[in-house]
Write a protein that holds these residues in place. Structure first.
Motif, PDB file in Angstrom:
ATOM      1  N   ARG A  72       0.823  -1.305  -0.114  1.00 41.79           N
ATOM      2  CA  ARG A  72      -0.125  -0.053   0.026  1.00 41.79           C
ATOM      3  C   ARG A  72       1.000   1.349   0.009  1.00 41.79           C
ATOM      4  NH1 ARG A  72      -1.593  -4.198   1.734  1.00 41.79           N
ATOM      5  NH2 ARG A  72      -0.167  -4.399   3.270  1.00 41.79           N
ATOM      6  N   GLY A  73       2.357   1.100  -0.063  1.00 40.09           N
ATOM      7  CA  GLY A  73       2.966   2.297  -0.195  1.00 40.09           C
ATOM      8  C   GLY A  73       3.529   2.833   1.071  1.00 40.09           C
ATOM      9  N   LEU A  74       3.230   2.220   2.043  1.00 40.96           N
ATOM     10  CA  LEU A  74       3.842   2.652   3.445  1.00 40.96           C
ATOM     11  C   LEU A  74       5.120   2.415   3.538  1.00 40.96           C
ATOM     12  CD1 LEU A  74       0.753   1.835   5.573  1.00 40.96           C
ATOM     13  CD2 LEU A  74       1.211   4.066   4.708  1.00 40.96           C
ATOM     14  N   ASN A  75       5.896   3.436   3.957  1.00 41.59           N
ATOM     15  CA  ASN A  75       7.303   3.518   4.050  1.00 41.59           C
ATOM     16  C   ASN A  75       7.708   3.137   5.659  1.00 41.59           C
ATOM     17  OD1 ASN A  75      10.178   3.312   3.691  1.00 41.59           O
ATOM     18  ND2 ASN A  75      10.108   5.653   3.152  1.00 41.59           N
ATOM     19  N   VAL A  76       7.593   1.909   6.093  1.00 41.08           N
ATOM     20  CA  VAL A  76       7.454   1.790   7.517  1.00 41.08           C
ATOM     21  C   VAL A  76       8.717   2.106   7.908  1.00 41.08           C
ATOM     22  CG1 VAL A  76       7.011   0.029   9.273  1.00 41.08           C
ATOM     23  CG2 VAL A  76       5.510  -0.025   7.262  1.00 41.08           C
ATOM     24  N   GLU A  77      10.006   1.381   7.348  1.00 47.34           N
ATOM     25  CA  GLU A  77      11.469   1.402   7.701  1.00 47.34           C
ATOM     26  C   GLU A  77      12.266   1.827   6.724  1.00 47.34           C
ATOM     27  OE1 GLU A  77      13.921   2.232   9.915  1.00 47.34           O
ATOM     28  OE2 GLU A  77      12.870   0.927  11.288  1.00 47.34           O
ATOM     29  N   ASN A  78      13.251   2.558   6.882  1.00 51.97           N
ATOM     30  CA  ASN A  78      14.239   3.026   6.130  1.00 51.97           C
ATOM     31  C   ASN A  78      15.623   3.015   6.543  1.00 51.97           C
ATOM     32  OD1 ASN A  78      13.886   5.443   7.468  1.00 51.97           O
ATOM     33  ND2 ASN A  78      13.876   6.769   5.681  1.00 51.97           N
ATOM     34  N   GLU A  79      15.670   2.734   7.551  1.00 52.55           N
ATOM     35  CA  GLU A  79      17.079   2.447   8.261  1.00 52.55           C
ATOM     36  C   GLU A  79      17.542   1.120   8.719  1.00 52.55           C
ATOM     37  OE1 GLU A  79      17.724   5.320  11.378  1.00 52.55           O
ATOM     38  OE2 GLU A  79      16.803   6.870  10.385  1.00 52.55           O
ATOM     39  N   GLY A  80      18.913   0.892   8.544  1.00 50.71           N
ATOM     40  CA  GLY A  80      19.301  -0.553   8.931  1.00 50.71           C
ATOM     41  C   GLY A  80      18.963  -1.687   7.880  1.00 50.71           C
ATOM     42  N   VAL A  81      18.832  -2.936   8.414  1.00 55.35           N
ATOM     43  CA  VAL A  81      18.505  -3.840   7.583  1.00 55.35           C
ATOM     44  C   VAL A  81      17.450  -4.574   8.003  1.00 55.35           C
ATOM     45  CG1 VAL A  81      19.197  -6.134   6.718  1.00 55.35           C
ATOM     46  CG2 VAL A  81      21.111  -4.379   7.285  1.00 55.35           C
ATOM     47  N   ILE A  82      16.322  -5.052   7.156  1.00 56.76           N
ATOM     48  CA  ILE A  82      15.266  -5.566   7.482  1.00 56.76           C
ATOM     49  C   ILE A  82      15.066  -7.175   7.157  1.00 56.76           C
ATOM     50  CG2 ILE A  82      12.680  -5.754   6.999  1.00 56.76           C
ATOM     51  CD1 ILE A  82      14.801  -2.366   6.595  1.00 56.76           C
ATOM     52  N   PHE A  83      14.751  -7.820   8.141  1.00 54.89           N
ATOM     53  CA  PHE A  83      14.499  -9.352   7.761  1.00 54.89           C
ATOM     54  C   PHE A  83      13.072  -9.707   8.021  1.00 54.89           C
ATOM     55  CE2 PHE A  83      18.665  -8.625   9.475  1.00 54.89           C
ATOM     56  CZ  PHE A  83      19.545  -9.622   8.800  1.00 54.89           C
ATOM     57  N   GLN A  84      12.544 -10.294   6.860  1.00 56.89           N
ATOM     58  CA  GLN A  84      11.113 -10.718   6.651  1.00 56.89           C
ATOM     59  C   GLN A  84      10.778 -12.233   6.470  1.00 56.89           C
ATOM     60  OE1 GLN A  84       9.858  -7.415   3.971  1.00 56.89           O
ATOM     61  NE2 GLN A  84       9.204  -6.293   5.802  1.00 56.89           N
ATOM     62  N   PRO A  85      10.781 -12.953   7.183  1.00 58.45           N
ATOM     63  CA  PRO A  85      10.376 -14.326   7.352  1.00 58.45           C
ATOM     64  C   PRO A  85       8.847 -14.483   7.006  1.00 58.45           C
ATOM     65  CG  PRO A  85      10.763 -13.995   9.452  1.00 58.45           C
ATOM     66  CD  PRO A  85      11.022 -12.644   8.784  1.00 58.45           C
TER      67      PRO A  85
END
Length: 314
Positions: free
Chosen positions: A67-80
């Motif tokens: 839906r275009g929400l930029n929830v996080e833009n810092e660090g590294v994101i892991f999404q299992p």
């Protein structure tokens, strides 16, 4: 008591003997019909498993929702992501070829702490759905999801999605396909977007139109997932609590390359390594206002996300 004539009795006993021999499966030789031919064993095809599973771990530099929400833009994101597919019905030659129940969970973990109660485990989403596969490459999916904030940033929201997709690979040949699809996404309880004024916030909906073109070059598969979101007026909310506006809100396109890890034994599942990049163009004032809160001082209408990962199908 009636007694059978001896001739009838003899014929009856012979018939019983033949029936017994056939039932027992023991080869018998009868006078006048000698046979020495061996009976070939019947090979039974192993039944297809009715349960499959998918484990995927995506690693990214952003957490951007569909839906275009930029929830996080810092660090590294892991999404299992972990899904279990339960085959409820399978008739490959019928009009309705397959019914599959899907259950699973998705999560987002961030190296950068964020949220109202800052933490690394940002979100947890349960998933459940039914998929109906029809003759000719048409598929209908009905899915339920819930978004739970593990950092207390928003109330848990619940949603329903109905998606119709078409596998057109047989029309093109050569391993190419457009894979068009359309979807309707409805908020059932609470908002899946940023809310500035709860008194004027109502559950809403949007439509998605997309394609996922793809082809193979040797062992590498290339895909170009592309979609647009057409939102209802109340789906997003502006700073002052007014509706965010209807119409085109999100345009997304990208490229993804994947390669199977064939050196891993098949009894350990089918492993695939992938990497890609996505581009988002945002065209809704309510969405832009929400992103300026989620990621401070980033009121941008163009976003780029790099991601990669591994998937294992059992």
């Amino acid at each position: 008591m009636n007694l059978l004539p001896k001739k009838c009795l003899s014929r009856s006993l012979a018939a019983l003997a033949m029936a017994g021999a056939l039932a027992s499966g023991t080869p018998q030789l009868f006078a006048g019909t000698p046979s020495t031919k061996a009976v070939a064993p019947v090979e039974m095809k192993p039944a297809e498993p009715w349960i499959h599973a998918l484990l995927q771990v995506d690693i990214s530099d952003h957490y951007i929702t569909p839906r275009g929400l930029n929830v996080e833009n810092e660090g590294v994101i892991f999404q299992p992501l972990f899904l279990v597919f339960w085959t409820l019905y399978s008739e490959p030659d019928a009009f309705l070829q397959d019914i599959t129940l899907t259950t699973g969970v998705w999560s987002s973990f961030h190296t950068n702490e964020s949220g109202a109660d800052p933490g690394h485990w940002n979100e947890f989403d349960p998933i459940a759905g039914l998929g109906f596969k029809f003759d000719g490459g048409v598929k209908l999916d009905v899915n339920y999801t819930a978004f739970k904030s593990m950092v207390d940033s928003y109330p848990t929201s619940q949603h329903l999605e109905v998606k119709l997709s078409y596998d057109d690979s047989k029309l093109w040949g050569g391993g190419f396909a457009l894979n068009p699809w359309v979807a309707y996404w409805q908020e059932l309880e609470d908002k899946a977007t940023v809310v500035f004024d709860p008194s004027t916030s109502d559950e809403s909906f949007y439509f998605t139109i997309g394609i996922n073109p793809g082809f193979k070059a040797g062992p590498v598969k290339f895909e170009f997932p592309t979609f647009i979101n057409l939102v209802d007026d109340d789906f997003y909310q502006q700073f002052d609590g007014s509706p965010g506006g209807d119409g085109l809100a999100v345009f997304c396109t990208g490229v993804k390359a994947s390669i199977p890890l064939t050196f891993i034994p098949k009894d350990m599942g089918f492993w695939t390594l992938y990497a890609g990049v996505k581009y988002y163009h945002l065209d809704n004032q309510g969405l832009l206002d929400g992103n300026s809160v989620l990621t401070a001082n980033e009121h941008r209408d163009d976003l780029v996300q790099f991601h990669g990962g591994i998937s294992i199908f059992f």
